[in-house]
Design a protein around this motif. Sequence first.
Motif, PDB file in Angstrom:
ATOM      1  N   ASP A   1       0.855  -1.189   0.000  1.00 36.96           N
ATOM      2  CA  ASP A   1       0.000   0.000   0.000  1.00 36.96           C
ATOM      3  C   ASP A   1       0.889   1.237   0.000  1.00 36.96           C
TER       4      ASP A   1
ATOM      5  N   GLU B 240     -15.004  -5.812  -4.738  1.00 39.93           N
ATOM      6  CA  GLU B 240     -13.975  -5.073  -5.472  1.00 39.93           C
ATOM      7  C   GLU B 240     -13.666  -3.708  -4.884  1.00 39.93           C
ATOM      8  N   ASP B 241     -14.523  -3.191  -4.012  1.00 39.78           N
ATOM      9  CA  ASP B 241     -14.266  -1.878  -3.429  1.00 39.78           C
ATOM     10  C   ASP B 241     -13.485  -1.937  -2.117  1.00 39.78           C
ATOM     11  N   THR B 242     -13.042  -3.120  -1.705  1.00 43.18           N
ATOM     12  CA  THR B 242     -12.249  -3.232  -0.484  1.00 43.18           C
ATOM     13  C   THR B 242     -10.813  -2.780  -0.753  1.00 43.18           C
ATOM     14  N   LYS B 243     -10.156  -2.326   0.295  1.00 43.35           N
ATOM     15  CA  LYS B 243      -8.785  -1.828   0.140  1.00 43.35           C
ATOM     16  C   LYS B 243      -7.858  -2.916  -0.400  1.00 43.35           C
ATOM     17  N   HIS B 244      -7.953  -4.130   0.142  1.00 42.59           N
ATOM     18  CA  HIS B 244      -7.016  -5.170  -0.276  1.00 42.59           C
ATOM     19  C   HIS B 244      -7.193  -5.555  -1.750  1.00 42.59           C
ATOM     20  N   ILE B 245      -8.415  -5.566  -2.236  1.00 43.99           N
ATOM     21  CA  ILE B 245      -8.641  -5.898  -3.646  1.00 43.99           C
ATOM     22  C   ILE B 245      -8.147  -4.764  -4.542  1.00 43.99           C
ATOM     23  N   LYS B 246      -8.415  -3.523  -4.169  1.00 46.14           N
ATOM     24  CA  LYS B 246      -7.915  -2.389  -4.954  1.00 46.14           C
ATOM     25  C   LYS B 246      -6.388  -2.413  -5.034  1.00 46.14           C
ATOM     26  N   LEU B 247      -5.743  -2.710  -3.912  1.00 46.92           N
ATOM     27  CA  LEU B 247      -4.275  -2.773  -3.902  1.00 46.92           C
ATOM     28  C   LEU B 247      -3.760  -3.919  -4.768  1.00 46.92           C
TER      29      LEU B 247
ATOM     30  N   PHE C 221      -5.171  -5.203  -7.366  1.00 48.39           N
ATOM     31  CA  PHE C 221      -5.329  -4.834  -8.775  1.00 48.39           C
ATOM     32  C   PHE C 221      -4.189  -3.923  -9.235  1.00 48.39           C
ATOM     33  N   LYS C 222      -3.695  -3.064  -8.336  1.00 51.42           N
ATOM     34  CA  LYS C 222      -2.583  -2.163  -8.680  1.00 51.42           C
ATOM     35  C   LYS C 222      -1.266  -2.914  -8.841  1.00 51.42           C
TER      36      LYS C 222
END
Length: 141
Positions: free
Chosen positions: A21, A47-54, A56-57
């Motif tokens: 992160d 998909e809107d959780t922090k861990h999933i967003k990270l 994906f990055k």
Amino acid sequence: MDERIKKFIASCKLLSWAMRDEKGVYIANAFYAFDERNLALIIASHEDTKHIKLAFKESKVAVNIAKESTIAFLQGVQIKANFCKANEMQIQIYYKKFPFAKLLGGTTFALEIEYVKFTDNSLMLTKKLEFYQDFVKKNEL
């Protein structure tokens, strides 16, 4: 992959996984099903959780699965994996193991295993076993 590693992974259902992160490392827990054929851990989340967003990055993630026990019988795996969306077969594997999860909604993802270090203190001679996916060179990990 050594059958002892597969057997251990298949016997558990909860993992901790870490991703990068903005301040370093972020960690989350997830229930998983094991796709033995494709050597992937299947999880579900929104998909809107922090861990999933990270994830994906930056798709390279770390995973830990361990069984609580005495030191003499400690078992666990440390895994390097690649995060991606699950395919249809993997979605079926996940919901077969966790049918109630359909009620929670969310998306199903795969953590494709690239490297595993299995620690098993109950093994007499070899306490650690390693696995490298064929397409991953040891020095790239």
